[in-house]
Design a protein around this motif. Structure first.
Motif, PDB file in Angstrom:
ATOM      1  N   VAL A   1       0.843  -1.199   0.000  1.00  0.00           N
ATOM      2  CA  VAL A   1       0.000   0.000   0.000  1.00  0.00           C
ATOM      3  C   VAL A   1       0.879   1.249   0.000  1.00  0.00           C
ATOM      4  CG1 VAL A   1      -1.726   1.297   1.321  1.00  0.00           C
ATOM      5  CG2 VAL A   1      -1.982  -1.182   1.003  1.00  0.00           C
ATOM      6  N   GLY A   2       2.004   1.197   0.671  1.00  0.00           N
ATOM      7  CA  GLY A   2       2.959   2.309   0.642  1.00  0.00           C
ATOM      8  C   GLY A   2       3.506   2.547  -0.751  1.00  0.00           C
ATOM      9  N   ILE A   3       3.776   1.475  -1.481  1.00  0.00           N
ATOM     10  CA  ILE A   3       4.240   1.614  -2.873  1.00  0.00           C
ATOM     11  C   ILE A   3       3.146   2.251  -3.712  1.00  0.00           C
ATOM     12  CG2 ILE A   3       4.914   0.368  -4.962  1.00  0.00           C
ATOM     13  CD1 ILE A   3       6.336  -1.678  -3.098  1.00  0.00           C
ATOM     14  N   TYR A   4       1.911   1.766  -3.575  1.00  0.00           N
ATOM     15  CA  TYR A   4       0.797   2.380  -4.308  1.00  0.00           C
ATOM     16  C   TYR A   4       0.742   3.882  -4.017  1.00  0.00           C
ATOM     17  CZ  TYR A   4      -1.317  -2.386  -4.765  1.00  0.00           C
ATOM     18  OH  TYR A   4      -1.592  -3.704  -5.027  1.00  0.00           O
ATOM     19  N   ASP A   5       0.846   4.231  -2.726  1.00  0.00           N
ATOM     20  CA  ASP A   5       0.765   5.630  -2.327  1.00  0.00           C
ATOM     21  C   ASP A   5       1.891   6.452  -2.950  1.00  0.00           C
ATOM     22  OD1 ASP A   5      -0.363   7.807  -0.624  1.00  0.00           O
ATOM     23  OD2 ASP A   5       1.634   7.670   0.298  1.00  0.00           O
ATOM     24  N   ARG A   6       3.114   5.936  -2.931  1.00  0.00           N
ATOM     25  CA  ARG A   6       4.245   6.682  -3.502  1.00  0.00           C
ATOM     26  C   ARG A   6       4.105   6.842  -5.012  1.00  0.00           C
ATOM     27  NH1 ARG A   6       6.243   4.079   0.804  1.00  0.00           N
ATOM     28  NH2 ARG A   6       7.049   2.220  -0.231  1.00  0.00           N
ATOM     29  N   ILE A   7       3.599   5.818  -5.690  1.00  0.00           N
ATOM     30  CA  ILE A   7       3.367   5.937  -7.134  1.00  0.00           C
ATOM     31  C   ILE A   7       2.316   7.007  -7.398  1.00  0.00           C
ATOM     32  CG2 ILE A   7       2.376   4.784  -9.157  1.00  0.00           C
ATOM     33  CD1 ILE A   7       3.707   2.171  -8.082  1.00  0.00           C
ATOM     34  N   LEU A   8       1.201   6.935  -6.683  1.00  0.00           N
ATOM     35  CA  LEU A   8       0.118   7.902  -6.895  1.00  0.00           C
ATOM     36  C   LEU A   8       0.554   9.320  -6.546  1.00  0.00           C
ATOM     37  CD1 LEU A   8      -2.744   5.630  -5.596  1.00  0.00           C
ATOM     38  CD2 LEU A   8      -2.472   6.440  -7.953  1.00  0.00           C
ATOM     39  N   THR A   9       1.298   9.495  -5.462  1.00  0.00           N
ATOM     40  CA  THR A   9       1.791  10.820  -5.085  1.00  0.00           C
ATOM     41  C   THR A   9       2.715  11.369  -6.164  1.00  0.00           C
ATOM     42  OG1 THR A   9       1.577  10.361  -2.727  1.00  0.00           O
ATOM     43  CG2 THR A   9       3.120  12.114  -3.357  1.00  0.00           C
ATOM     44  N   LYS A  10       3.630  10.556  -6.642  1.00  0.00           N
ATOM     45  CA  LYS A  10       4.557  10.991  -7.701  1.00  0.00           C
ATOM     46  C   LYS A  10       3.784  11.407  -8.950  1.00  0.00           C
ATOM     47  CE  LYS A  10       8.520   9.494 -10.405  1.00  0.00           C
ATOM     48  NZ  LYS A  10       9.449   8.416 -10.701  1.00  0.00           N
ATOM     49  N   GLU A  11       2.779  10.622  -9.309  1.00  0.00           N
ATOM     50  CA  GLU A  11       2.005  10.933 -10.509  1.00  0.00           C
ATOM     51  C   GLU A  11       1.115  12.154 -10.319  1.00  0.00           C
ATOM     52  OE1 GLU A  11       0.180   7.446 -12.166  1.00  0.00           O
ATOM     53  OE2 GLU A  11       2.134   6.684 -12.771  1.00  0.00           O
ATOM     54  N   GLU A  12       0.607  12.353  -9.115  1.00  0.00           N
ATOM     55  CA  GLU A  12      -0.186  13.560  -8.841  1.00  0.00           C
ATOM     56  C   GLU A  12       0.678  14.816  -8.963  1.00  0.00           C
ATOM     57  OE1 GLU A  12      -3.258  11.265  -5.802  1.00  0.00           O
ATOM     58  OE2 GLU A  12      -1.664  12.524  -4.975  1.00  0.00           O
ATOM     59  N   GLN A  13       1.946  14.683  -8.643  1.00  0.00           N
ATOM     60  CA  GLN A  13       2.864  15.830  -8.689  1.00  0.00           C
ATOM     61  C   GLN A  13       3.468  16.046 -10.081  1.00  0.00           C
ATOM     62  OE1 GLN A  13       5.635  14.709  -5.617  1.00  0.00           O
ATOM     63  NE2 GLN A  13       4.298  15.420  -3.974  1.00  0.00           N
ATOM     64  N   ASN A  14       3.677  14.956 -10.817  1.00  0.00           N
ATOM     65  CA  ASN A  14       4.450  15.033 -12.067  1.00  0.00           C
ATOM     66  C   ASN A  14       3.688  14.616 -13.311  1.00  0.00           C
ATOM     67  OD1 ASN A  14       6.846  15.738 -10.607  1.00  0.00           O
ATOM     68  ND2 ASN A  14       7.006  13.603  -9.990  1.00  0.00           N
TER      69      ASN A  14
END
Length: 173
Positions: A14-27
């Motif tokens: 779930v942490g990996i999902y969150d980091r992917i989604l956060t990165k994509e929301e920013q970039n």
């Protein structure tokens, strides 16, 4: 090391999902995934409950995960596949492959795909299948480099995500 997932892996995934989604929301998004829709903790738990969750560990930390099974998503029925295998047990499918963005560029995605191919060969499979969003150019480049062929693009509602252009890929073994 790649192994079957366990309950204690869920938080890391779930942490990996969150980091992917956060990165994509920013970039800007490659995957087309949306926070709270897909992928979620419930998705990871479903993979675990079905005995189809695989995780890659490096130095005791989960760095990648995926579902591997013989079950095509319903959208695959719309695709024009090159390899028409009659026996579903001869087709192995990888779903929701994720690599922690903190580990990008270390070859974990390629290693996970090699594991998946080796698993398919050990099971006597003749064909590998997977999918990605048309916008996921990095994954599409990786899969092409690893010998997968894009066979079709299916417009669909996919895992609760509207307007997906699902790229269907396959590889003969």
């Amino acid at each position: 090391m790649i192994r079957l997932g366990e309950e204690q892996d869920i938080a890391a995934i779930v942490g990996i999902y969150d980091r992917i989604l956060t990165k994509e929301e920013q970039n800007g998004s490659f995957t087309g995934w949306k926070r709270g829709i897909y992928p979620t903790e419930e998705d990871a738990r479903s993979m675990l409950a079905d005995g189809e969750l695989y995780v890659m560990e490096e130095a005791g930390a989960v760095v990648a995960a995926a579902r591997i099974n013989h079950i095509p998503v319903p959208e695959y029925a719309q695709a024009h596949w090159t390899f028409l295998e009659e026996d579903p047990d001869k087709v192995l499918i990888i779903h929701t492959l994720v690599v922690d963005p903190a580990c990008a560029g270390k070859g974990y995605g390629s290693a996970f795909i090699r594991f998946y191919e080796d698993m398919a060969r050990a099971q006597g499979c003749t064909c590998l299948r997977m999918d990605t969003n048309v916008t996921n150019r990095p994954a599409r480049r990786l899969y092409a480099h690893l010998g997968f062929r894009e066979t079709d693009v299916v417009s669909c509602l996919f895992n609760g995500l509207e307007g997906v252009q699902l790229v269907c890929l396959e590889k003969s073994l």
